[in-house]
Design a protein around this motif. Sequence first.
Motif, PDB file in Angstrom:
ATOM      1  N   GLY A  28      25.013  38.076  57.178  1.00 34.28           N
ATOM      2  CA  GLY A  28      25.463  38.959  58.255  1.00 34.28           C
ATOM      3  C   GLY A  28      26.602  38.355  59.044  1.00 34.28           C
ATOM      4  N   THR A  29      27.275  39.217  59.782  1.00 36.51           N
ATOM      5  CA  THR A  29      28.457  38.797  60.532  1.00 36.51           C
ATOM      6  C   THR A  29      28.247  38.737  62.035  1.00 36.51           C
ATOM      7  OG1 THR A  29      29.210  41.105  60.556  1.00 36.51           O
ATOM      8  CG2 THR A  29      30.020  39.685  58.765  1.00 36.51           C
ATOM      9  N   ASP A  30      27.203  39.389  62.539  1.00 38.34           N
ATOM     10  CA  ASP A  30      26.870  39.310  63.960  1.00 38.34           C
ATOM     11  C   ASP A  30      25.418  39.729  64.138  1.00 38.34           C
ATOM     12  OD1 ASP A  30      26.689  42.239  64.450  1.00 38.34           O
ATOM     13  OD2 ASP A  30      28.853  42.193  64.150  1.00 38.34           O
ATOM     14  N   LYS A  31      24.932  39.654  65.385  1.00 39.23           N
ATOM     15  CA  LYS A  31      23.506  39.864  65.614  1.00 39.23           C
ATOM     16  C   LYS A  31      23.046  41.290  65.303  1.00 39.23           C
ATOM     17  CE  LYS A  31      24.144  40.465  70.623  1.00 39.23           C
ATOM     18  NZ  LYS A  31      23.791  39.864  71.943  1.00 39.23           N
ATOM     19  N   SER A  32      23.987  42.203  65.141  1.00 36.49           N
ATOM     20  CA  SER A  32      23.589  43.572  64.810  1.00 36.49           C
ATOM     21  C   SER A  32      23.206  43.739  63.351  1.00 36.49           C
ATOM     22  CB  SER A  32      24.723  44.546  65.147  1.00 36.49           C
ATOM     23  OG  SER A  32      25.830  44.376  64.261  1.00 36.49           O
ATOM     24  N   ASN A  33      23.619  42.780  62.503  1.00 36.00           N
ATOM     25  CA  ASN A  33      23.337  42.961  61.070  1.00 36.00           C
ATOM     26  C   ASN A  33      22.830  41.694  60.379  1.00 36.00           C
ATOM     27  OD1 ASN A  33      25.656  41.382  60.722  1.00 36.00           O
ATOM     28  ND2 ASN A  33      26.966  43.114  60.199  1.00 36.00           N
ATOM     29  N   PHE A  34      22.374  40.689  61.138  1.00 33.53           N
ATOM     30  CA  PHE A  34      21.797  39.514  60.497  1.00 33.53           C
ATOM     31  C   PHE A  34      20.539  39.922  59.731  1.00 33.53           C
ATOM     32  CE2 PHE A  34      23.749  36.750  64.026  1.00 33.53           C
ATOM     33  CZ  PHE A  34      24.856  36.454  63.245  1.00 33.53           C
ATOM     34  N   THR A  35      20.431  39.482  58.491  1.00 30.11           N
ATOM     35  CA  THR A  35      19.307  39.864  57.633  1.00 30.11           C
ATOM     36  C   THR A  35      18.832  38.658  56.839  1.00 30.11           C
ATOM     37  OG1 THR A  35      20.235  42.090  57.389  1.00 30.11           O
ATOM     38  CG2 THR A  35      18.520  41.424  55.813  1.00 30.11           C
ATOM     39  N   ARG A  36      17.542  38.341  56.934  1.00 26.28           N
ATOM     40  CA  ARG A  36      16.980  37.247  56.138  1.00 26.28           C
ATOM     41  C   ARG A  36      16.906  37.679  54.677  1.00 26.28           C
ATOM     42  NH1 ARG A  36      11.926  34.726  59.465  1.00 26.28           N
ATOM     43  NH2 ARG A  36      11.057  36.798  59.178  1.00 26.28           N
ATOM     44  N   THR A  37      17.204  36.771  53.781  1.00 20.87           N
ATOM     45  CA  THR A  37      17.226  37.094  52.358  1.00 20.87           C
ATOM     46  C   THR A  37      15.923  36.695  51.685  1.00 20.87           C
ATOM     47  OG1 THR A  37      18.058  35.009  51.445  1.00 20.87           O
ATOM     48  CG2 THR A  37      19.677  36.485  52.445  1.00 20.87           C
ATOM     49  N   SER A  38      15.790  37.098  50.434  1.00 21.02           N
ATOM     50  CA  SER A  38      14.580  36.781  49.662  1.00 21.02           C
ATOM     51  C   SER A  38      14.638  35.378  49.064  1.00 21.02           C
ATOM     52  CB  SER A  38      14.387  37.807  48.536  1.00 21.02           C
ATOM     53  OG  SER A  38      15.482  37.775  47.640  1.00 21.02           O
ATOM     54  N   ASP A  39      15.684  34.598  49.398  1.00 16.09           N
ATOM     55  CA  ASP A  39      15.805  33.238  48.875  1.00 16.09           C
ATOM     56  C   ASP A  39      15.056  32.221  49.724  1.00 16.09           C
ATOM     57  OD1 ASP A  39      17.461  33.754  46.609  1.00 16.09           O
ATOM     58  OD2 ASP A  39      19.129  34.102  47.990  1.00 16.09           O
ATOM     59  N   ARG A  40      14.195  32.701  50.610  1.00 15.17           N
ATOM     60  CA  ARG A  40      13.308  31.801  51.341  1.00 15.17           C
ATOM     61  C   ARG A  40      12.613  30.862  50.360  1.00 15.17           C
ATOM     62  NH1 ARG A  40       7.911  33.478  54.850  1.00 15.17           N
ATOM     63  NH2 ARG A  40       6.618  31.722  54.203  1.00 15.17           N
ATOM     64  N   THR A  63      10.648  39.243  45.496  1.00 17.31           N
ATOM     65  CA  THR A  63      11.539  39.523  46.619  1.00 17.31           C
ATOM     66  C   THR A  63      10.901  40.399  47.687  1.00 17.31           C
ATOM     67  OG1 THR A  63      12.460  41.435  45.453  1.00 17.31           O
ATOM     68  CG2 THR A  63      13.565  39.311  45.139  1.00 17.31           C
ATOM     69  N   SER A  64       9.741  40.985  47.392  1.00 19.83           N
ATOM     70  CA  SER A  64       9.086  41.891  48.338  1.00 19.83           C
ATOM     71  C   SER A  64       7.676  42.181  47.834  1.00 19.83           C
ATOM     72  CB  SER A  64       9.862  43.204  48.440  1.00 19.83           C
ATOM     73  OG  SER A  64       9.840  43.886  47.184  1.00 19.83           O
ATOM     74  N   ASN A  65       6.890  42.882  48.667  1.00 22.36           N
ATOM     75  CA  ASN A  65       5.573  43.330  48.217  1.00 22.36           C
ATOM     76  C   ASN A  65       5.688  44.232  46.992  1.00 22.36           C
ATOM     77  OD1 ASN A  65       4.264  42.017  50.294  1.00 22.36           O
ATOM     78  ND2 ASN A  65       3.521  43.877  51.298  1.00 22.36           N
ATOM     79  N   VAL A  66       6.628  45.161  47.048  1.00 19.81           N
ATOM     80  CA  VAL A  66       6.783  46.106  45.937  1.00 19.81           C
ATOM     81  C   VAL A  66       7.135  45.358  44.660  1.00 19.81           C
ATOM     82  CG1 VAL A  66       8.186  47.998  45.044  1.00 19.81           C
ATOM     83  CG2 VAL A  66       7.365  48.069  47.399  1.00 19.81           C
ATOM     84  N   ASP A  67       8.064  44.419  44.770  1.00 15.60           N
ATOM     85  CA  ASP A  67       8.413  43.611  43.603  1.00 15.60           C
ATOM     86  C   ASP A  67       7.213  42.794  43.149  1.00 15.60           C
ATOM     87  OD1 ASP A  67      10.127  42.381  41.639  1.00 15.60           O
ATOM     88  OD2 ASP A  67      10.297  40.640  42.954  1.00 15.60           O
ATOM     89  N   GLY A  68       6.469  42.256  44.092  1.00 20.75           N
ATOM     90  CA  GLY A  68       5.272  41.475  43.740  1.00 20.75           C
ATOM     91  C   GLY A  68       4.263  42.297  42.961  1.00 20.75           C
TER      92      GLY A  68
END
Length: 397
Positions: A205-217, A262-267
Amino acid sequence: MAKFNRVLAIVLDSIGIGEAPDAAKYHDEGADTLGHIGEFFNGQLALPYLQAMGLGNIRQDNPISGVAPVSEPSGYFGKMYEISAGKDSMDGHWEMMGLPVTEPLGFFPNGFPDALIKQIEDFSGRHVIVNKPYSGTEVLTDYGEEQLKTGDLIVYTSGDSVLQIAANTAIIPLEELYKICEYARSITIDAPYRIGRVIARPYTGTDKSNFTRTSDRHDYALLPNAPTDLDRLQQAGVPTFGIGKINDIFSGQGIDAGVHTTSNVDGMNQTIATMKSDQSGFIFANLVDFDAMYGHRRNPQGDGDALETFDRQLGELIDVLQPDDLLLITADHGNDPGFRGTDHTREFVPLLAFSKSLPGGGDLGIRSPFSDLGATVLENFGVRGNGVGHSFLDALQ
């Protein structure tokens, strides 16, 4: 000869079912993840497959709104409470596999010691900011833009034994973040720190309006300090397969193979694909979105929606199960989205067992420790355990 050819255990990460007997010790009196989700949905929570298995029968004296008991459950139902000295995911999963965490892990509610922070700064060549308990999404809102300007490391913790390092991958590449977390893991294994998990938290993301955590945790857990039921299965020649963060929680120990999700659905998609394959033995899956996306963020709407999505996929999973498959569904702790704070909650966890070859309708009662689950898996495959936990395999008839 195994009673079931395959055993699949699915952990609904953080889906508790009411305060545990020792909830007061953790200041969690009144916590009730499923109960509060049901109340938020005002009786409209729709979980037909879980309900049919007996989820509502676990709490006939205090029903989950929208998930009433059924007269003839298709599965076996009960609940478990843990004996580990903590309520972290690592504690819960290790205890399921016969290794309760009896020595409290290191907690740092006021932030990490200066000496530890300096070691991380010296290794990384980057300044550390924050260093206090924080919501994983709020910390990005409050400090993400500062990180973009300075390249500093965002280090924070929670009520659990975790050291989390968040990094915007536009300025701190994923490989660098992992290397820093691996170093942090290496210096926090023993006293005086003994931190349960170091977690890499990449985001974009580029600012606090669009910061997004990725599935690469990536979770860097302590290595189990003794053999687990996974090791015992592996040594007996029973295949073990992890789905989701299972491999991270056990640091790969006792796991033959596995898949990242990457998510519950993927799991669930990965789980369904695995059960369609010729994979045999013990399959251990974790669905983390309930915890990471909704529980910590105190989002009952999201938690309930995710449960309904899981339930729909559970129907797809049931369709592909073979008669000699055993399905176990449980959780590792609570994370009540209707409770104060942002941390895990000390709760009972649900326990459901289902097989197409079984009539269902049995009450498994209250099980403790969580190791009863692992003991059941071991007994099914004829593997000797360590005496921690008691199998409920005989009750499945």
